[in-house]
Design a protein around this motif. Structure first.
Motif, short mmCIF file in Angstrom:
data_model
loop_
_atom_site.label_atom_id
_atom_site.label_comp_id
_atom_site.label_asym_id
_atom_site.label_seq_id
_atom_site.Cartn_x
_atom_site.Cartn_y
_atom_site.Cartn_z
N ARG A 1 0.72 -1.25 0.04
CA ARG A 1 -0.09 0.03 0.06
C ARG A 1 0.73 1.24 0.04
NH1 ARG A 1 -5.64 -1.10 2.21
NH2 ARG A 1 -5.74 1.35 1.88
N LEU A 2 2.17 1.07 -0.03
CA LEU A 2 3.11 2.38 0.20
C LEU A 2 3.89 2.44 -1.34
CD1 LEU A 2 4.17 1.83 3.84
CD2 LEU A 2 2.41 3.14 3.09
N ASP A 3 4.36 3.69 -1.47
CA ASP A 3 5.16 3.96 -2.42
C ASP A 3 6.58 3.45 -2.20
OD1 ASP A 3 6.99 5.91 -1.45
OD2 ASP A 3 5.64 7.26 -1.80
N GLU A 4 7.44 3.33 -3.33
CA GLU A 4 8.84 2.56 -3.25
C GLU A 4 9.76 3.23 -2.18
OE1 GLU A 4 12.33 1.84 -6.25
OE2 GLU A 4 10.26 2.12 -7.29
N ASN A 5 9.83 4.60 -2.07
CA ASN A 5 10.68 5.07 -1.12
C ASN A 5 10.33 4.87 0.39
OD1 ASN A 5 12.15 6.30 -2.94
ND2 ASN A 5 11.06 8.07 -3.05
N GLU A 6 9.16 4.71 0.67
CA GLU A 6 8.57 4.18 1.86
C GLU A 6 8.87 2.92 2.41
OE1 GLU A 6 4.56 7.14 2.64
OE2 GLU A 6 4.25 5.76 1.15
N VAL A 7 8.69 2.04 1.28
CA VAL A 7 8.88 0.73 1.66
C VAL A 7 10.47 0.35 1.71
CG1 VAL A 7 9.20 -1.54 0.33
CG2 VAL A 7 7.05 -0.16 -0.06
N LYS A 8 11.26 1.19 1.00
CA LYS A 8 12.66 1.13 1.32
C LYS A 8 13.04 1.65 2.92
CE LYS A 8 14.47 1.40 -3.35
NZ LYS A 8 15.31 2.53 -4.28
N GLU A 9 12.40 2.86 3.08
CA GLU A 9 12.57 3.14 4.52
C GLU A 9 12.23 2.55 5.56
OE1 GLU A 9 11.21 7.01 7.18
OE2 GLU A 9 11.12 7.30 4.98
N ILE A 10 11.00 1.72 5.35
CA ILE A 10 10.66 0.65 6.45
C ILE A 10 11.79 -0.48 6.46
CG2 ILE A 10 8.85 -1.09 6.92
CD1 ILE A 10 6.85 1.16 5.98
N LYS A 11 12.13 -0.74 5.51
CA LYS A 11 13.10 -2.06 5.41
C LYS A 11 14.42 -1.74 5.85
CE LYS A 11 10.64 -5.01 2.94
NZ LYS A 11 10.06 -6.24 3.58
N ASN A 12 14.78 -0.45 5.59
CA ASN A 12 16.01 -0.22 6.28
C ASN A 12 15.72 -0.02 7.88
OD1 ASN A 12 17.53 0.32 4.13
ND2 ASN A 12 16.90 2.43 3.79
N HIS A 13 14.71 0.47 8.31
CA HIS A 13 14.31 0.67 9.77
C HIS A 13 14.52 -0.82 10.37
CE1 HIS A 13 13.07 4.64 10.61
NE2 HIS A 13 12.98 4.87 8.99
N ILE A 14 13.59 -2.00 9.75
CA ILE A 14 14.08 -3.24 10.19
C ILE A 14 15.17 -3.63 10.18
CG2 ILE A 14 12.93 -5.48 9.80
CD1 ILE A 14 10.42 -4.04 8.68
N ALA A 15 15.84 -3.43 9.17
CA ALA A 15 17.19 -3.96 9.11
C ALA A 15 18.35 -3.62 10.03
CB ALA A 15 17.97 -3.71 7.64
N ASN A 16 18.03 -2.37 10.43
CA ASN A 16 18.72 -1.58 11.71
C ASN A 16 18.64 -2.11 12.82
OD1 ASN A 16 20.14 0.25 10.06
ND2 ASN A 16 18.99 1.81 10.12
N LEU A 17 17.27 -2.46 12.99
CA LEU A 17 16.65 -3.31 14.31
C LEU A 17 17.39 -4.66 14.52
CD1 LEU A 17 13.09 -2.08 14.49
CD2 LEU A 17 14.82 -1.60 16.20
N GLN A 18 17.47 -5.27 13.14
CA GLN A 18 17.93 -6.62 13.34
C GLN A 18 19.20 -6.61 13.70
OE1 GLN A 18 16.31 -7.66 9.29
NE2 GLN A 18 14.84 -8.83 10.19
N LEU A 19 20.08 -5.75 12.81
CA LEU A 19 21.60 -5.57 13.05
C LEU A 19 21.92 -5.38 14.55
CD1 LEU A 19 24.62 -5.83 11.89
CD2 LEU A 19 23.98 -3.30 11.40
N ASN A 20 21.31 -4.38 15.24
CA ASN A 20 21.29 -4.09 16.57
C ASN A 20 21.09 -5.00 17.33
OD1 ASN A 20 22.47 -1.20 16.87
ND2 ASN A 20 21.11 -0.92 15.41
N PHE A 21 20.09 -5.89 17.19
CA PHE A 21 19.54 -7.22 17.86
C PHE A 21 20.79 -8.15 18.06
CE2 PHE A 21 18.01 -11.45 18.60
CZ PHE A 21 17.33 -11.52 19.60
N VAL A 22 21.33 -8.48 16.96
CA VAL A 22 22.72 -9.42 16.85
C VAL A 22 23.70 -8.82 17.76
CG1 VAL A 22 24.31 -10.08 15.25
CG2 VAL A 22 21.98 -10.45 14.64
N ASN A 23 23.94 -7.43 17.39
CA ASN A 23 24.96 -6.75 18.31
C ASN A 23 24.74 -6.70 19.80
OD1 ASN A 23 26.73 -6.24 15.99
ND2 ASN A 23 25.71 -4.33 15.61
N GLN A 24 23.48 -6.54 20.12
CA GLN A 24 23.20 -6.40 21.76
C GLN A 24 23.17 -7.78 22.21
OE1 GLN A 24 23.85 -3.07 21.86
NE2 GLN A 24 22.62 -3.24 23.49
N PHE A 25 22.83 -8.89 21.58
CA PHE A 25 22.35 -10.02 22.23
C PHE A 25 23.34 -11.25 21.71
CE2 PHE A 25 18.54 -7.79 22.42
CZ PHE A 25 18.22 -7.75 23.93
N LYS A 26 24.69 -10.96 21.31
CA LYS A 26 25.54 -12.07 20.75
C LYS A 26 26.26 -12.73 21.97
CE LYS A 26 28.90 -8.48 19.73
NZ LYS A 26 29.80 -7.68 18.71
#
Length: 91
Positions: free
Chosen positions: A66-91
């Motif tokens: 339901r979102l445009d391409e730029n909004e989708v990229k932004e959401i995916k980047n936010h999720i990727a940052n969370l996932q990366l930080n999860f790995v760093n915080q709980f390794k």
């Protein structure tokens, strides 16, 4: 005039989902122990962080349609940052 006022007060489903997404994302960062909660304290929880990140990822699969391409990229980047930080915080 009354019709214009009604339109100003209406939030689209996309706007509501974006608002909720932002709240869940903030809570995920709090659960990662990287920002303080409203009480001014850090609260780190691996289980909460994993749950929230997974929830945001699943939400993105639905809202991407339901979102445009730029909004989708932004959401995916936010999720990727969370996932990366999860790995760093709980390794």
């Amino acid at each position: 005039m009354a019709e214009e006022e009604k339109q100003k007060n209406y939030l689209s489903p996309e706007e509501i989902v974006s608002f909720v997404f932002g709240i869940l994302e903030e809570k995920a960062w709090i659960s990662l122990g990287l920002i303080k909660d409203t009480d001014g304290e850090f609260h780190k929880s691996k289980e909460d962080a994993r749950f929230l990140i997974d929830l945001l990822d699943k939400m993105s699969e639905v809202i991407d349609k339901r979102l445009d391409e730029n909004e989708v990229k932004e959401i995916k980047n936010h999720i990727a940052n969370l996932q990366l930080n999860f790995v760093n915080q709980f390794k």
